[in-house]
Scaffold this motif. Structure first.
Motif, PDB file in Angstrom:
ATOM      1  N   ALA A 109      -8.742   9.660  -4.582  1.00 30.24           N
ATOM      2  CA  ALA A 109      -7.412  10.249  -4.448  1.00 30.24           C
ATOM      3  C   ALA A 109      -7.082  10.524  -2.989  1.00 30.24           C
ATOM      4  O   ALA A 109      -5.944  10.360  -2.548  1.00 30.24           O
ATOM      5  CB  ALA A 109      -7.339  11.546  -5.253  1.00 30.24           C
ATOM      6  N   SER A 110      -8.106  10.921  -2.229  1.00 21.93           N
ATOM      7  CA  SER A 110      -7.882  11.231  -0.812  1.00 21.93           C
ATOM      8  C   SER A 110      -7.554   9.986  -0.006  1.00 21.93           C
ATOM      9  O   SER A 110      -6.744  10.026   0.908  1.00 21.93           O
ATOM     10  CB  SER A 110      -9.125  11.890  -0.212  1.00 21.93           C
ATOM     11  N   THR A 111      -8.209   8.877  -0.330  1.00 22.53           N
ATOM     12  CA  THR A 111      -7.923   7.649   0.423  1.00 22.53           C
ATOM     13  C   THR A 111      -6.588   7.061   0.000  1.00 22.53           C
ATOM     14  O   THR A 111      -5.899   6.462   0.819  1.00 22.53           O
ATOM     15  CB  THR A 111      -9.021   6.588   0.247  1.00 22.53           C
ATOM     16  N   ALA A 112      -6.226   7.250  -1.271  1.00 19.84           N
ATOM     17  CA  ALA A 112      -4.942   6.711  -1.731  1.00 19.84           C
ATOM     18  C   ALA A 112      -3.802   7.255  -0.871  1.00 19.84           C
ATOM     19  O   ALA A 112      -2.964   6.486  -0.389  1.00 19.84           O
ATOM     20  CB  ALA A 112      -4.724   7.068  -3.200  1.00 19.84           C
ATOM     21  N   VAL A 113      -3.820   8.545  -0.625  1.00 21.99           N
ATOM     22  CA  VAL A 113      -2.699   9.136   0.129  1.00 21.99           C
ATOM     23  C   VAL A 113      -2.689   8.622   1.572  1.00 21.99           C
ATOM     24  O   VAL A 113      -1.634   8.404   2.163  1.00 21.99           O
ATOM     25  CB  VAL A 113      -2.728  10.687   0.055  1.00 21.99           C
ATOM     26  N   VAL A 114      -3.869   8.347   2.109  1.00 26.11           N
ATOM     27  CA  VAL A 114      -3.941   7.778   3.459  1.00 26.11           C
ATOM     28  C   VAL A 114      -3.273   6.406   3.481  1.00 26.11           C
ATOM     29  O   VAL A 114      -2.512   6.079   4.398  1.00 26.11           O
ATOM     30  CB  VAL A 114      -5.411   7.677   3.929  1.00 26.11           C
ATOM     31  N   VAL A 115      -3.521   5.623   2.423  1.00 28.34           N
ATOM     32  CA  VAL A 115      -2.917   4.288   2.337  1.00 28.34           C
ATOM     33  C   VAL A 115      -1.393   4.386   2.243  1.00 28.34           C
ATOM     34  O   VAL A 115      -0.668   3.657   2.924  1.00 28.34           O
ATOM     35  CB  VAL A 115      -3.494   3.516   1.133  1.00 28.34           C
ATOM     36  N   TRP A 116      -0.900   5.316   1.425  1.00 30.43           N
ATOM     37  CA  TRP A 116       0.556   5.465   1.307  1.00 30.43           C
ATOM     38  C   TRP A 116       1.181   5.708   2.680  1.00 30.43           C
ATOM     39  O   TRP A 116       2.184   5.105   3.036  1.00 30.43           O
ATOM     40  CB  TRP A 116       0.942   6.644   0.399  1.00 30.43           C
ATOM     41  N   ILE A 117       0.576   6.615   3.425  1.00 27.91           N
ATOM     42  CA  ILE A 117       1.144   6.949   4.728  1.00 27.91           C
ATOM     43  C   ILE A 117       1.032   5.757   5.674  1.00 27.91           C
ATOM     44  O   ILE A 117       1.955   5.457   6.429  1.00 27.91           O
ATOM     45  CB  ILE A 117       0.443   8.191   5.328  1.00 27.91           C
ATOM     46  N   ALA A 118      -0.089   5.067   5.613  1.00 24.93           N
ATOM     47  CA  ALA A 118      -0.283   3.921   6.504  1.00 24.93           C
ATOM     48  C   ALA A 118       0.776   2.856   6.233  1.00 24.93           C
ATOM     49  O   ALA A 118       1.315   2.258   7.168  1.00 24.93           O
ATOM     50  CB  ALA A 118      -1.679   3.343   6.325  1.00 24.93           C
ATOM     51  N   VAL A 119       1.087   2.649   4.976  1.00 25.95           N
ATOM     52  CA  VAL A 119       2.086   1.634   4.629  1.00 25.95           C
ATOM     53  C   VAL A 119       3.483   2.072   5.079  1.00 25.95           C
ATOM     54  O   VAL A 119       4.236   1.306   5.661  1.00 25.95           O
ATOM     55  CB  VAL A 119       2.065   1.345   3.118  1.00 25.95           C
ATOM     56  N   GLY A 120       3.821   3.303   4.835  1.00 23.09           N
ATOM     57  CA  GLY A 120       5.151   3.796   5.201  1.00 23.09           C
ATOM     58  C   GLY A 120       5.304   3.991   6.700  1.00 23.09           C
ATOM     59  O   GLY A 120       6.371   3.788   7.266  1.00 23.09           O
ATOM     60  N   GLY A 121       4.236   4.377   7.348  1.00 23.24           N
ATOM     61  CA  GLY A 121       4.298   4.663   8.779  1.00 23.24           C
ATOM     62  C   GLY A 121       4.057   6.125   9.020  1.00 23.24           C
ATOM     63  O   GLY A 121       4.686   6.974   8.399  1.00 23.24           O
ATOM     64  N   LEU A 143       7.521  11.276   9.134  1.00 24.56           N
ATOM     65  CA  LEU A 143       7.869  11.909   7.850  1.00 24.56           C
ATOM     66  C   LEU A 143       8.481  10.940   6.844  1.00 24.56           C
ATOM     67  O   LEU A 143       8.011  10.838   5.722  1.00 24.56           O
ATOM     68  CB  LEU A 143       8.798  13.120   8.054  1.00 24.56           C
ATOM     69  N   THR A 144       9.549  10.253   7.255  1.00 19.63           N
ATOM     70  CA  THR A 144      10.182   9.310   6.339  1.00 19.63           C
ATOM     71  C   THR A 144       9.168   8.281   5.854  1.00 19.63           C
ATOM     72  O   THR A 144       9.164   7.895   4.682  1.00 19.63           O
ATOM     73  CB  THR A 144      11.345   8.592   7.034  1.00 19.63           C
ATOM     74  N   GLY A 145       8.312   7.854   6.758  1.00 22.93           N
ATOM     75  CA  GLY A 145       7.281   6.873   6.400  1.00 22.93           C
ATOM     76  C   GLY A 145       6.397   7.360   5.274  1.00 22.93           C
ATOM     77  O   GLY A 145       6.087   6.609   4.341  1.00 22.93           O
ATOM     78  N   ALA A 146       6.018   8.618   5.329  1.00 18.49           N
ATOM     79  CA  ALA A 146       5.165   9.178   4.276  1.00 18.49           C
ATOM     80  C   ALA A 146       5.885   9.136   2.931  1.00 18.49           C
ATOM     81  O   ALA A 146       5.300   8.802   1.903  1.00 18.49           O
ATOM     82  CB  ALA A 146       4.771  10.609   4.627  1.00 18.49           C
ATOM     83  N   VAL A 147       7.186   9.469   2.951  1.00 14.46           N
ATOM     84  CA  VAL A 147       7.972   9.478   1.712  1.00 14.46           C
ATOM     85  C   VAL A 147       8.114   8.052   1.177  1.00 14.46           C
ATOM     86  O   VAL A 147       7.824   7.774   0.006  1.00 14.46           O
ATOM     87  CB  VAL A 147       9.376  10.083   1.964  1.00 14.46           C
ATOM     88  N   VAL A 148       8.543   7.159   2.046  1.00 17.44           N
ATOM     89  CA  VAL A 148       8.789   5.775   1.640  1.00 17.44           C
ATOM     90  C   VAL A 148       7.496   5.126   1.146  1.00 17.44           C
ATOM     91  O   VAL A 148       7.472   4.510   0.080  1.00 17.44           O
ATOM     92  CB  VAL A 148       9.385   4.980   2.835  1.00 17.44           C
ATOM     93  N   GLY A 149       6.440   5.292   1.912  1.00 10.96           N
ATOM     94  CA  GLY A 149       5.161   4.692   1.528  1.00 10.96           C
ATOM     95  C   GLY A 149       4.690   5.184   0.166  1.00 10.96           C
ATOM     96  O   GLY A 149       4.287   4.399  -0.684  1.00 10.96           O
ATOM     97  N   THR A 150       4.770   6.490  -0.042  1.00 12.61           N
ATOM     98  CA  THR A 150       4.320   7.074  -1.303  1.00 12.61           C
ATOM     99  C   THR A 150       5.118   6.509  -2.480  1.00 12.61           C
ATOM    100  O   THR A 150       4.553   6.085  -3.490  1.00 12.61           O
ATOM    101  CB  THR A 150       4.497   8.600  -1.280  1.00 12.61           C
ATOM    102  N   ASN A 168       2.182  -0.188  12.364  1.00 13.49           N
ATOM    103  CA  ASN A 168       2.940   1.066  12.467  1.00 13.49           C
ATOM    104  C   ASN A 168       3.546   1.488  11.144  1.00 13.49           C
ATOM    105  O   ASN A 168       4.184   2.525  11.066  1.00 13.49           O
ATOM    106  CB  ASN A 168       4.083   0.922  13.473  1.00 13.49           C
ATOM    107  N   GLY A 169       3.405   0.656  10.120  1.00 16.53           N
ATOM    108  CA  GLY A 169       4.015   0.965   8.845  1.00 16.53           C
ATOM    109  C   GLY A 169       5.467   0.521   8.814  1.00 16.53           C
ATOM    110  O   GLY A 169       6.051   0.191   9.856  1.00 16.53           O
ATOM    111  N   ILE A 170       6.044   0.543   7.612  1.00 10.22           N
ATOM    112  CA  ILE A 170       7.403   0.010   7.442  1.00 10.22           C
ATOM    113  C   ILE A 170       8.408   0.786   8.287  1.00 10.22           C
ATOM    114  O   ILE A 170       9.126   0.215   9.110  1.00 10.22           O
ATOM    115  CB  ILE A 170       7.812   0.076   5.951  1.00 10.22           C
ATOM    116  N   VAL A 171       8.425   2.092   8.115  1.00 11.09           N
ATOM    117  CA  VAL A 171       9.418   2.893   8.843  1.00 11.09           C
ATOM    118  C   VAL A 171       9.090   2.917  10.338  1.00 11.09           C
ATOM    119  O   VAL A 171       9.999   2.852  11.180  1.00 11.09           O
ATOM    120  CB  VAL A 171       9.491   4.323   8.271  1.00 11.09           C
ATOM    121  N   GLY A 172       7.819   2.973  10.662  1.00 13.60           N
ATOM    122  CA  GLY A 172       7.416   2.952  12.073  1.00 13.60           C
ATOM    123  C   GLY A 172       7.922   1.701  12.763  1.00 13.60           C
ATOM    124  O   GLY A 172       8.409   1.753  13.900  1.00 13.60           O
TER     125      GLY A 172
END
Lengths: 252, 364
Positions: free
Chosen positions: B271-283, B287-294, B329-333
């Motif tokens: 579960a801990s790594t999953a959230v890291v992946v979401w943020i990495a994908v979003g950027g 902040l927006t990156g974390a939301v979008v990625g998740t 940098n992720g999508i939003v980044g």
């Protein structure tokens, strides 16, 4: 009448038997630009580490405004004794804007409580603007530090040091890697700081030294070899000999 | 009118994404079936969780691989709350615990349990942070400690079965039924979670803009330099860890009622790594990156698993690989980068045209 701000007495430090700095005496006058030169490995940066508390001396005193600051904590030396240092090579916050870089360095907001109550007041904005103009980066204020040219990054760090309102500013090779035009501009910038601030500058570029120096101290193998005005030092036969011997030295 | 256009040009691209997302989320229950709303509600809790880690990782540069521990602490408090409503639950009595242990009694009130679910992870973060950051543990070592923590915490929860029901987890959690009353409906609960998500997002925005946020960014960029300015980086790191812990706890508090259960699967390393992946994908770090990625990853996960039951993980893995490889940098980044570059190029062009007449200046 000039007055002494920093007086170093019999300062020594050795790292496992190697005497990086030994028995150095030095005094820096308030409001002046004191340049320290010397071949590679002469102990210039180590001397600066000693003054800023990064390294603790094995012997000797560093009297700053009459107080011995030798061996004190770096954070305390920076904030309480108002000694600011620009490190060798640009050392800035890369992925932050030029403006933010200066803002973070501003003196007086370093505690958590102050960080919460900090506001970008007109006074603060005015101060940052003044510094940005001083270092000629006002137009670049919204750029990321990483996007600046090498010379501009050096200036940015000088700006960050100014933002701390230090009494004594230490610049470690501020013109390293700069073009001639940039070096000259840096020299003018540094000269404008003198008077309000006292400066210790380490530098290799002799034209630059000539442009800015009030006093020059030559270090060689951890010891003071000569001291005086640029013209005096330049004529000193021993200095000439050391610089000619050292194949890495720039020479005169 | 010209002024509005002018300021629109200077608005960062992620602010537009925020607004579009906000409208979409507000209208979401009107356009889809109820079970989709329930899913989105769960993902909104994940959004809060991701935001809490973004403050720590994206802004301060401290990568935690055990953040689900803090999330789980929040989640378990609410979970336990509904286990002890009518005497000791069967997992306690089975092990010989006939009375509810005294330290569980404050959890009986859902509101109190929610508050405890935020305070406990915050205090835990404070204690852990004080140890880690005062002893100058930095960079990857912080990450390794948090990773170990995730495993230890999960094992601990499994092992004290008579208090936590072990790896079976806690089921039958209600959506904040207070004083024996009816629990909230799925749609009202969705809006409650959305409202809190918005508040958390605004708080994070304020934080990022505040001086504490800037100090956090400076820690990420160059901690040694910052300390030479007279800052005590460790104090700031502890503070940010505590804030992040409280928000992660809040996410857990909202999550458990949304799924009506919490198990050890929600608190471990996975579960801990999953959230890291979401943020990495979003950027990270915007902040927006974390939301979008998740939201993207979670929806992709559930939609893919509905349509490609056997090999959805393969597809998702490939997509993640491509995103992280090509846009680190992720999508939003990446979008922010692009916008920044275009603006700077325009500015340079204007500067050049201004000074071209003077001649020499332009060469410098």
């Amino acid at each position: 009448m000039s007055e002494t701000l920093l007086k170093i007495e019999n300062l020594s430090v050795s790292f496992s038997g190697f005497h990086a700095v030994s028995e150095v005496d030095l005094s820096v006058e308030r409001g002046k630009i004191h340049v320290i030169i010397g071949p590679n490995g002469a102990g210039k940066s180590t001397l600066m580490d000693l003054i800023t508390g990064k390294t603790k001396p094995t012997e000797g005193k560093i009297l700053y405004n009459g107080t011995d600051i030798a061996g004190k904590d770096p954070g305390m030396i920076a904030s309480k004794y108002k000694i600011g240092r620009k490190f060798q090579g640009p050392n800035v916050f890369d992925n932050m804007t030029v403006y933010e870089n200066i803002e973070i360095a501003l003196k007086g907001y370093t505690s958590i409580r102050k960080a919460f109550t900090y506001r970008r007041t007109e006074k603060v904005k005015e101060k940052i603007k003044k510094i940005l103009n001083q270092i000629q980066l006002y137009d670049q204020r919204d750029m990321m530090a990483t996007e600046l040219a090498h010379g501009q990054r050096q200036w940015l760090e000088i700006g960050m040091v100014i933002a701390q309102s230090p009494e004594l500013i230490i610049l470690d090779e501020p013109a390293a890697g700069m073009t001639d035009v940039e070096t000259y501009k840096t020299g003018e910038m540094v000269k404008q700081l003198a008077g309000k601030h006292t400066l210790i500058v380490i530098e290799h570029d002799m034209d630059f030294v000539e442009q800015i120096a009030d006093t020059v101290t030559v270090l060689h193998q951890g010891k003071v070899l000569a001291e005086g005005s640029f013209a005096e030092v330049k004529k000193n036969p021993e200095v000439v000999r050391v610089y000619l011997q050292d194949e890495n030295g720039e020479g005169f | 009118m010209k002024n509005i256009l002018q300021s629109m040009k200077h608005t960062k691209v992620n602010r537009y994404i925020d607004i579009v997302l906000l409208i979409f989320l507000l209208l979401f229950p009107l356009i889809v079936k109820e079970f989709r709303v329930e899913m989105m509600c769960r993902y909104l809790c994940y959004v809060i969780f991701a935001l809490s880690l973004d403050l720590l990782w994206g802004y301060t540069g401290l990568l935690s691989l055990g953040h689900a521990v803090l999330f789980g602490m929040g989640g378990y408090m609410i979970g336990l709350c509904y286990q002890i409503q009518s005497g000791a639950p069967s997992f306690m009595t089975r092990e010989g615990l006939t009375e509810i242990p005294w330290f569980y009694l404050p959890l009986k009130n859902p509101i109190a349990a929610a508050v405890i679910g935020i305070v406990v992870p915050a205090v835990f973060a404070w204690i852990l942070g004080s140890f880690i950051f005062s002893s100058k543990i930095k960079g990857v070592f912080f990450t390794i400690i948090t990773l170990a923590l995730a495993q230890i915490f999960k094992d601990f929860i499994i092992n004290i079965q008579k208090y936590t029901n072990g790896f079976n987890g806690l089921q039958g959690v209600k959506r904040f039924a207070i004083g024996g009353g009816e629990q909230l409906g799925k749609i009202p609960y969705y809006y409650l979670v959305l409202f809190i998500t918005i508040l958390v997002f605004l708080f994070c925005m304020w934080f990022a803009k505040s001086r504490v946020g800037k100090v956090a960014t400076s820690i990420r960029e160059n901690e040694a330099r910052l300390e030479f300015f007279g800052y005590s980086a460790s104090h700031f790191k502890i503070l940010i860890f505590v804030i992040s812990g409280a928000l992660a706890g809040l996410a857990g508090v909202l999550y458990t009622p949304a799924t009506s259960s919490i198990t050890t699967e929600d608190i471990g390393i996975a579960a801990s790594t999953a959230v890291v992946v979401w943020i990495a994908v979003g950027g990270r770090g915007n902040l927006t990156g974390a939301v979008v990625g998740t939201l993207i990853i979670n929806w992709a996960q559930s939609l893919l698993s509905e349509h490609f039951a056997s090999y959805w993980q393969l597809i998702l893995g490939a997509v993640l690989f491509v995103i992280i490889f090509f846009i680190p940098n992720g999508i939003v980044g990446q979008l922010l980068d692009l916008q920044h570059r275009v603006q700077m190029a325009k500015k340079r062009k204007i500067d050049f045209e201004d000074t071209a007449g003077v001649g020499k200046e332009a060469e410098l």
